[in-house]
Design a protein around this motif. Structure first.
Motif, short mmCIF file in Angstrom:
data_model
loop_
_atom_site.label_atom_id
_atom_site.label_comp_id
_atom_site.label_asym_id
_atom_site.label_seq_id
_atom_site.Cartn_x
_atom_site.Cartn_y
_atom_site.Cartn_z
N LEU A 177 -1.78 77.54 46.49
CA LEU A 177 -2.86 77.95 45.61
C LEU A 177 -2.54 79.25 44.88
O LEU A 177 -3.04 79.49 43.79
CB LEU A 177 -4.17 78.11 46.39
CG LEU A 177 -4.77 76.83 46.96
CD1 LEU A 177 -5.98 77.16 47.84
CD2 LEU A 177 -5.15 75.85 45.87
N VAL A 178 -1.68 80.09 45.47
CA VAL A 178 -1.35 81.36 44.82
C VAL A 178 -0.56 81.15 43.54
O VAL A 178 -0.42 82.07 42.74
CB VAL A 178 -0.59 82.33 45.76
CG1 VAL A 178 -1.42 82.67 46.98
CG2 VAL A 178 0.77 81.79 46.14
N LYS A 179 -0.07 79.94 43.31
CA LYS A 179 0.73 79.64 42.11
C LYS A 179 -0.07 78.93 41.03
O LYS A 179 0.48 78.57 39.99
CB LYS A 179 1.94 78.81 42.50
CG LYS A 179 2.87 79.56 43.45
CD LYS A 179 4.02 78.71 43.88
CE LYS A 179 4.87 79.48 44.87
NZ LYS A 179 5.91 78.68 45.45
N VAL A 180 -1.37 78.71 41.23
CA VAL A 180 -2.20 78.04 40.25
C VAL A 180 -2.59 79.02 39.15
O VAL A 180 -3.16 80.08 39.43
CB VAL A 180 -3.47 77.43 40.89
CG1 VAL A 180 -4.36 76.81 39.84
CG2 VAL A 180 -3.08 76.40 41.95
N LYS A 181 -2.25 78.68 37.91
CA LYS A 181 -2.57 79.55 36.77
C LYS A 181 -3.88 79.11 36.13
O LYS A 181 -4.23 77.94 36.11
CB LYS A 181 -1.46 79.47 35.73
CG LYS A 181 -0.16 80.07 36.20
CD LYS A 181 0.88 80.05 35.10
CE LYS A 181 2.18 80.66 35.58
NZ LYS A 181 3.19 80.73 34.52
N ASP A 182 -4.61 80.09 35.58
CA ASP A 182 -5.82 79.77 34.85
C ASP A 182 -5.47 79.46 33.39
O ASP A 182 -4.29 79.41 33.03
CB ASP A 182 -6.87 80.89 34.98
CG ASP A 182 -6.48 82.19 34.29
OD1 ASP A 182 -5.51 82.22 33.51
OD2 ASP A 182 -7.18 83.19 34.52
N ASN A 183 -6.46 79.25 32.56
CA ASN A 183 -6.22 78.88 31.16
C ASN A 183 -5.53 79.97 30.36
O ASN A 183 -5.00 79.72 29.28
CB ASN A 183 -7.54 78.51 30.47
CG ASN A 183 -8.11 77.22 30.99
OD1 ASN A 183 -7.44 76.48 31.71
ND2 ASN A 183 -9.35 76.93 30.65
N ASN A 184 -5.55 81.20 30.85
CA ASN A 184 -4.88 82.31 30.17
C ASN A 184 -3.50 82.59 30.75
O ASN A 184 -2.88 83.61 30.43
CB ASN A 184 -5.74 83.58 30.25
CG ASN A 184 -7.02 83.43 29.48
OD1 ASN A 184 -7.02 82.96 28.35
ND2 ASN A 184 -8.13 83.80 30.09
N GLY A 185 -3.01 81.69 31.62
CA GLY A 185 -1.69 81.86 32.21
C GLY A 185 -1.64 82.86 33.35
O GLY A 185 -0.58 83.22 33.82
N ARG A 186 -2.80 83.30 33.81
CA ARG A 186 -2.85 84.26 34.93
C ARG A 186 -3.02 83.50 36.23
O ARG A 186 -3.66 82.46 36.29
CB ARG A 186 -4.03 85.21 34.77
CG ARG A 186 -3.93 86.09 33.54
CD ARG A 186 -5.16 86.92 33.42
NE ARG A 186 -6.32 86.03 33.43
CZ ARG A 186 -7.49 86.32 32.90
NH1 ARG A 186 -7.70 87.47 32.34
NH2 ARG A 186 -8.48 85.46 32.96
N TYR A 187 -2.44 84.03 37.27
CA TYR A 187 -2.62 83.46 38.58
C TYR A 187 -2.87 84.59 39.56
O TYR A 187 -2.89 85.76 39.18
CB TYR A 187 -1.44 82.57 38.99
CG TYR A 187 -0.09 83.23 38.96
CD1 TYR A 187 0.54 83.61 40.13
CD2 TYR A 187 0.57 83.45 37.75
CE1 TYR A 187 1.78 84.21 40.11
CE2 TYR A 187 1.82 84.05 37.72
CZ TYR A 187 2.42 84.43 38.90
OH TYR A 187 3.65 85.02 38.88
N LEU A 188 -3.07 84.25 40.80
CA LEU A 188 -3.44 85.22 41.82
C LEU A 188 -2.60 86.48 41.77
O LEU A 188 -3.11 87.59 41.80
CB LEU A 188 -3.33 84.57 43.20
CG LEU A 188 -3.51 85.49 44.41
CD1 LEU A 188 -4.95 85.97 44.48
CD2 LEU A 188 -3.12 84.78 45.68
#
Length: 157
Positions: free
Chosen positions: A135-146
């Motif tokens: 889950l720490v590698k899941v990016k949001d729509n802006n390319g940000r992740y944890l």
């Protein structure tokens, strides 16, 4: 007036006996109020009423329900609010910690944002990472992740 008499207010109040009576009379645990929220989705879980949450889940409330606007899930809400016992309950009932909201964020993103505000215990973050470390590698729509918000060396798990 409908809200005050409905399952939503009793869920918000944590009145498990009244919720039980309403369900026994045929109230749908997935019915939505005028704003589109279910009793579990925005009332019982937001207020961390675990007993009401469990009752609603036992009676068929959708553990993966998402708000119509924003697509925020139950786990998003409970995780952001720091309600560890409620997050655990939702996971037990099959909640998907990979559900994305309309910003492409998973519940772990919400926990991390709250941590950045220094207002949340780290237990929920640990729980979600322990459940699925990818889950720490899941990016949001802006390319940000944890790790964009919370560098790995500072992860509390």
């Amino acid at each position: 007036m409908d809200f005050e008499r409905g399952i939503w207010q009793t869920s918000l109040d944590g009145d498990v006996n009244r919720v039980r009576k309403l369900l026994h009379k045929g109230r749908d645990p997935n019915s939505r109020d005028g704003s589109g929220y279910t009793a579990l989705e925005d009332y019982a879980s937001r207020s961390s009423h675990g007993e009401v949450c469990q009752l609603l889940l036992e009676q068929g409330a959708d553990v993966n329900a998402q708000k119509r606007s924003g697509k925020v899930s139950l786990v998003h809400r409970a995780a952001y609010s720091g309600h560890m016992s409620v997050v655990n309950l939702f996971i037990k009932y099959g909640a998907d910690p990979r559900l994305c909201d309309s910003d492409g964020q998973i519940p772990l993103h919400k926990v991390t944002m709250k941590l950045m505000l220094k207002k949340l215990r780290k237990g929920v973050l640990r729980l979600l990472v322990k459940l699925d470390s990818s889950l720490v590698k899941v990016k949001d729509n802006n390319g940000r992740y944890l790790l964009t918000w919370y560098p790995r060396k500072n992860l509390p798990c």
